[in-house]
Scaffold this active site. Structure first.
Site, short mmCIF file in Angstrom:
data_model
loop_
_atom_site.label_atom_id
_atom_site.label_comp_id
_atom_site.label_asym_id
_atom_site.label_seq_id
_atom_site.Cartn_x
_atom_site.Cartn_y
_atom_site.Cartn_z
N GLY A 36 0.86 -1.18 0.00
CA GLY A 36 0.00 0.00 0.00
C GLY A 36 0.89 1.21 0.00
CB SER B 253 4.54 -3.68 -2.05
OG SER B 253 4.57 -2.44 -2.70
CB ALA B 254 4.27 -0.60 1.83
CG HIS C 294 5.99 -2.49 -7.03
ND1 HIS C 294 5.06 -3.41 -7.45
CD2 HIS C 294 5.64 -2.17 -5.76
CE1 HIS C 294 4.18 -3.64 -6.47
NE2 HIS C 294 4.52 -2.91 -5.44
CD GLU D 292 5.16 -5.24 -10.55
OE1 GLU D 292 4.68 -5.76 -11.58
OE2 GLU D 292 4.72 -4.18 -10.06
#
Lengths: 235, 235
Positions: B90, B122-123, B159, B194
């Site tokens: 997020g 991700s985050a 990413h 990714e």
């Protein structure tokens, strides 16, 4: 009377630095022989001197000299005596950190309120908004605050990018990011595509350039506005 | 013994949430029946409950239940009693702000040091690095610090995107942004494409997935490393 140009980018594809704006800048800076350049955003980590040379070369084409704020002993005094101010692009976190470190944000605001013409491109445009919360830049340094000049009653998203059709990348689109911004903030955001700028003169805010812009208001679906529109409704 | 998975993304194109990782996660969380999910990053502004449902649905496929940290009165206690921890993606600024607000960064670190298996996507992967300075996210809120867990001696760029050939967009490429990072910081950065993840087990850091990764070291040209490489040299 304020006289501000808030440009999405310094450079459009296939054209030289500031080239697409030079005719406009000739008028904008007609009262200024020398422009005070603020190179703090250091694109790609370039030195203040090298960055000032880039700006200088572009402004020489319209008969203006450029001096970098780092060449002055007292940056506040440099702003106080400026005939025109240009804040270039690069990294917004670096720019804002330096502006706070040198305590010049209020000096810039005062100069603009006194009618000194201002040009911002990219990071230099981000700081014209209420906050820098809608920059696209990587947070490579930690600024003391995200609060910026608040010359306009909204936030800027420069280099606005439409979603890339058929992309397989799972990172957020720009629109998703601005939607996330509105989960925590209520001010409008204007997505300025490269080649667009906001012209703020005689208390009138106008979208300029050949492209439309995308407006993001809190609790509304995003929508397009045509170039040459009055942006006074954005509050 | 630490047991950590640091994944570039939760989802690869054309596949369901966490689907490409499920076989790996079955092993990774073999000692855990229930996973503590930290939904603070709220992708797209989604609620904690809705986000926890997404994670729950994915983990149910490998026979695990999921409970959101927001369902507990005391988030520190929730971490202390966790059998496994998953921090979803997020917005990294939102995530880090919430982690500081609830004062749980050191609790998460302690749990990991005690051998509780951790998954970040991700985050949730960004925070495994020394700082969050190499996130791609928009700074929609102002966290009290950019310092993160420091589970690995470098920074993560999830990413990771290669420059788009023939692009006419003048915004910075990812590589330019990380170069700017190195104008102010010296730690290495790993650009995780990714589908890639870092597996950290028995003090060994290994690049996993089908793709190579891009390494950015201070004062060096960036270079590629092959999947299954040992990342122990990055310091």
């Amino acid at each position: 009377m304020k006289s501000i140009i808030i440009a999405s980018t310094s450079t459009i594809h296939g054209s030289g630095y500031l080239e697409y704006l030079l005719d406009e800048l000739k008028l904008h800076f007609k009262s200024a022989n020398e422009i005070l350049f603020i190179p703090y955003a250091r694109p790609g980590g370039i030195s203040h001197d090298d960055y000032t040379s880039v700006a200088s070369k572009a402004f020489s084409k319209i008969g203006k000299t450029v001096k970098g704020i780092h060449e002055y002993k007292n940056p506040k005094e440099a702003i106080l005596n400026a005939q025109g101010i240009f804040v270039g692009g690069g990294n917004t976190f670096v720019l804002v950190s330096q502006l706070y470190k040198n305590d010049v944000l209020s000096s810039i605001k005062d100069a603009i309120n006194d009618g000194i013409p201002y040009l911002g491109t990219s990071a230099g445009s981000n700081i014209c908004g209420l906050t820098m919360n809608t920059t696209n830049d990587m947070p490579i340094v930690y600024p003391p605050s995200f609060k910026t000049l608040g010359l306009v009653p909204f936030n800027i998203n420069p280099h606005y990018l439409d979603p890339i059709e058929g992309s397989t990348h799972m990172g957020e689109t720009r629109e998703t990011r601005i939607k996330e911004f509105h989960a925590y903030n209520t001010q409008p955001v204007i997505g300025l595509r490269e080649g667009s700028w906001i012209d703020f003169k005689n208390d009138t805010l106008t979208l300029k350039g050949t492209l439309d812009a995308r407006i993001f208001e809190y609790n509304k679906s995003p929508y397009e506005i045509e170039t040459n529109s009055d942006l006074g409704f954005l509050k």
